[in-house]
Motif scaffolding. Structure first.
Motif, PDB file in Angstrom:
ATOM      1  N   TYR A 133       0.824  -1.209   0.000  1.00  0.00           N
ATOM      2  CA  TYR A 133       0.000   0.000   0.000  1.00  0.00           C
ATOM      3  C   TYR A 133       0.858   1.259   0.000  1.00  0.00           C
ATOM      4  O   TYR A 133       1.670   1.461   0.895  1.00  0.00           O
ATOM      5  CB  TYR A 133      -0.942  -0.002   1.207  1.00  0.00           C
ATOM      6  CG  TYR A 133      -2.066  -0.979   1.038  1.00  0.00           C
ATOM      7  CD1 TYR A 133      -3.308  -0.558   0.589  1.00  0.00           C
ATOM      8  CD2 TYR A 133      -1.884  -2.329   1.294  1.00  0.00           C
ATOM      9  CE1 TYR A 133      -4.349  -1.462   0.411  1.00  0.00           C
ATOM     10  CE2 TYR A 133      -2.913  -3.239   1.120  1.00  0.00           C
ATOM     11  CZ  TYR A 133      -4.141  -2.797   0.676  1.00  0.00           C
ATOM     12  OH  TYR A 133      -5.162  -3.689   0.498  1.00  0.00           O
TER      13      TYR A 133
ATOM     14  N   CYS B  76      -9.228  -0.679   4.699  1.00  0.00           N
ATOM     15  CA  CYS B  76      -8.121  -0.741   3.735  1.00  0.00           C
ATOM     16  C   CYS B  76      -8.720  -0.925   2.350  1.00  0.00           C
ATOM     17  O   CYS B  76      -9.674  -1.695   2.176  1.00  0.00           O
ATOM     18  CB  CYS B  76      -7.181  -1.899   4.048  1.00  0.00           C
ATOM     19  SG  CYS B  76      -6.205  -1.682   5.547  1.00  0.00           S
TER      20      CYS B  76
ATOM     21  N   VAL C  89      -0.141  -1.329   8.348  1.00  0.00           N
ATOM     22  CA  VAL C  89      -1.168  -2.301   8.754  1.00  0.00           C
ATOM     23  C   VAL C  89      -1.838  -2.932   7.532  1.00  0.00           C
ATOM     24  O   VAL C  89      -2.007  -4.155   7.472  1.00  0.00           O
ATOM     25  CB  VAL C  89      -2.209  -1.644   9.691  1.00  0.00           C
ATOM     26  CG1 VAL C  89      -3.390  -2.568   9.934  1.00  0.00           C
ATOM     27  CG2 VAL C  89      -1.542  -1.245  11.005  1.00  0.00           C
ATOM     28  N   CYS C  90      -2.210  -2.123   6.553  1.00  0.00           N
ATOM     29  CA  CYS C  90      -2.874  -2.667   5.363  1.00  0.00           C
ATOM     30  C   CYS C  90      -1.949  -3.621   4.597  1.00  0.00           C
ATOM     31  O   CYS C  90      -2.376  -4.680   4.146  1.00  0.00           O
ATOM     32  CB  CYS C  90      -3.350  -1.535   4.448  1.00  0.00           C
ATOM     33  SG  CYS C  90      -4.713  -0.565   5.130  1.00  0.00           S
ATOM     34  N   THR C  91      -0.668  -3.264   4.466  1.00  0.00           N
ATOM     35  CA  THR C  91       0.294  -4.109   3.757  1.00  0.00           C
ATOM     36  C   THR C  91       0.499  -5.433   4.489  1.00  0.00           C
ATOM     37  O   THR C  91       0.449  -6.509   3.876  1.00  0.00           O
ATOM     38  CB  THR C  91       1.635  -3.370   3.572  1.00  0.00           C
ATOM     39  OG1 THR C  91       1.421  -2.214   2.752  1.00  0.00           O
ATOM     40  CG2 THR C  91       2.679  -4.261   2.924  1.00  0.00           C
TER      41      THR C  91
ATOM     42  N   SER D 154      -7.020  -1.376  12.973  1.00  0.00           N
ATOM     43  CA  SER D 154      -7.497  -2.573  12.262  1.00  0.00           C
ATOM     44  C   SER D 154      -7.322  -2.360  10.760  1.00  0.00           C
ATOM     45  O   SER D 154      -7.086  -1.245  10.302  1.00  0.00           O
ATOM     46  CB  SER D 154      -8.962  -2.854  12.585  1.00  0.00           C
ATOM     47  OG  SER D 154      -9.804  -1.977  11.885  1.00  0.00           O
ATOM     48  N   ASP D 155      -7.479  -3.453  10.020  1.00  0.00           N
ATOM     49  CA  ASP D 155      -7.380  -3.338   8.562  1.00  0.00           C
ATOM     50  C   ASP D 155      -8.728  -3.000   7.930  1.00  0.00           C
ATOM     51  O   ASP D 155      -8.849  -2.949   6.727  1.00  0.00           O
ATOM     52  CB  ASP D 155      -6.804  -4.618   7.942  1.00  0.00           C
ATOM     53  CG  ASP D 155      -7.741  -5.795   7.998  1.00  0.00           C
ATOM     54  OD1 ASP D 155      -8.664  -5.827   8.844  1.00  0.00           O
ATOM     55  OD2 ASP D 155      -7.559  -6.724   7.190  1.00  0.00           O
TER      56      ASP D 155
ATOM     57  N   ALA E 243      -1.444  -6.922   6.782  1.00  0.00           N
ATOM     58  CA  ALA E 243      -2.682  -7.721   6.828  1.00  0.00           C
ATOM     59  C   ALA E 243      -3.003  -8.335   5.465  1.00  0.00           C
ATOM     60  O   ALA E 243      -3.409  -9.499   5.383  1.00  0.00           O
ATOM     61  CB  ALA E 243      -3.849  -6.862   7.312  1.00  0.00           C
ATOM     62  N   ALA E 244      -2.812  -7.571   4.388  1.00  0.00           N
ATOM     63  CA  ALA E 244      -3.100  -8.102   3.046  1.00  0.00           C
ATOM     64  C   ALA E 244      -2.163  -9.261   2.707  1.00  0.00           C
ATOM     65  O   ALA E 244      -2.593 -10.265   2.130  1.00  0.00           O
ATOM     66  CB  ALA E 244      -2.980  -6.994   2.007  1.00  0.00           C
TER      67      ALA E 244
ATOM     68  N   THR F 209     -11.854  -9.091  10.718  1.00  0.00           N
ATOM     69  CA  THR F 209     -10.990  -7.917  10.759  1.00  0.00           C
ATOM     70  C   THR F 209      -9.688  -8.277  11.461  1.00  0.00           C
ATOM     71  O   THR F 209      -9.697  -8.940  12.495  1.00  0.00           O
ATOM     72  CB  THR F 209     -11.695  -6.779  11.529  1.00  0.00           C
ATOM     73  OG1 THR F 209     -12.913  -6.469  10.846  1.00  0.00           O
ATOM     74  CG2 THR F 209     -10.834  -5.545  11.612  1.00  0.00           C
TER      75      THR F 209
ATOM     76  N   THR G  49      -3.389   0.147  -3.542  1.00  0.00           N
ATOM     77  CA  THR G  49      -2.609  -1.085  -3.503  1.00  0.00           C
ATOM     78  C   THR G  49      -1.826  -1.246  -4.798  1.00  0.00           C
ATOM     79  O   THR G  49      -2.325  -0.935  -5.886  1.00  0.00           O
ATOM     80  CB  THR G  49      -3.509  -2.307  -3.246  1.00  0.00           C
ATOM     81  OG1 THR G  49      -2.698  -3.467  -3.168  1.00  0.00           O
ATOM     82  CG2 THR G  49      -4.537  -2.495  -4.303  1.00  0.00           C
TER      83      THR G  49
ATOM     84  N   ARG H  20      -1.297   3.324   8.631  1.00  0.00           N
ATOM     85  CA  ARG H  20      -2.283   2.591   7.819  1.00  0.00           C
ATOM     86  C   ARG H  20      -1.591   1.821   6.697  1.00  0.00           C
ATOM     87  O   ARG H  20      -1.974   0.714   6.373  1.00  0.00           O
ATOM     88  CB  ARG H  20      -3.324   3.551   7.232  1.00  0.00           C
ATOM     89  CG  ARG H  20      -4.127   4.301   8.235  1.00  0.00           C
ATOM     90  CD  ARG H  20      -5.404   3.713   8.736  1.00  0.00           C
ATOM     91  NE  ARG H  20      -6.218   3.076   7.733  1.00  0.00           N
ATOM     92  CZ  ARG H  20      -6.823   1.911   7.959  1.00  0.00           C
ATOM     93  NH1 ARG H  20      -6.680   1.285   9.098  1.00  0.00           N
ATOM     94  NH2 ARG H  20      -7.575   1.367   7.041  1.00  0.00           N
TER      95      ARG H  20
END
Length: 180
Positions: A42, A177, A141-143, A173-174, A145-146, A157, A51, A138
């Protein structure tokens, strides 16, 4: 009755003599190839997270994905090369640290570490990576979690506690995202 005993032998002989010669292993080129595995990373474009798929040797590994994030956007990624990041790169002048789970590699103090238990992640950033903006957190976290979801799909989540290099802790949390 004697005639029936010879039938299985004749059947076996007929099946084994179908004209195909026995051979050993036949070398016919290299191993099968296909597309390289990708992991979502991300970045920021026009103030929003987007993304970007990146080639990886370790799909599903959040730490490997974070190292790709720390490398920053590459030339040609995004619309009109408009990607940026709010995550600083490696805090020293050295190259990105190697993966820690390969034989012979020890954890580097300059690498992010990720621990996962169920749908909860603990992400520790190396010293020097502090003062992250909300957008930078963010991105992380998004990277992470994905990447984790690549090999463990779930609708739940993922909640991550991010500790930056200065010791500041943020729980995010994600949820929200952008879709991959």
């Amino acid at each position: 009755m004697k005639a029936l005993r010879g039938v299985p032998l004749l059947t076996l002989l007929a099946l084994t003599s179908c004209g195909i010669p026995a051979t050993g292993v036949v070398e016919a080129g290299g191993p099968a190839s296909g597309t390289l595995p990708l992991t979502p990373v991300y970045f920021v474009e026009d103030g929003a997270l987007v993304t970007t798929p990146r080639t990886t040797t370790r799909p599903g590994d959040p730490e490997a994905a974070l190292r790709l994030l720390m490398a920053g956007p590459l030339a040609g990624e995004g619309r009109l090369d408009g990607l940026s990041t709010e995550v600083p790169g490696v805090p020293t002048a050295m190259a990105l640290p190697p993966a820690t789970d390969e034989p012979g590699n020890t954890p580097s103090p300059d690498a992010p570490t990720v621990t996962v238990r169920g749908d909860a992640m603990t992400i520790r950033l190396p010293p020097g990576m502090d003062g992250l903006s909300d957008t930078g957190v963010r991105q992380i976290v998004c990277t992470a979690a994905a990447a984790y979801r690549l090999t463990r799909p779930s609708d739940a989540t993922v909640t991550a506690e991010v500790t930056d290099g200065g010791g500041r802790r943020v729980t995010v949390s994600d949820e929200g995202c952008p879709e991959r």
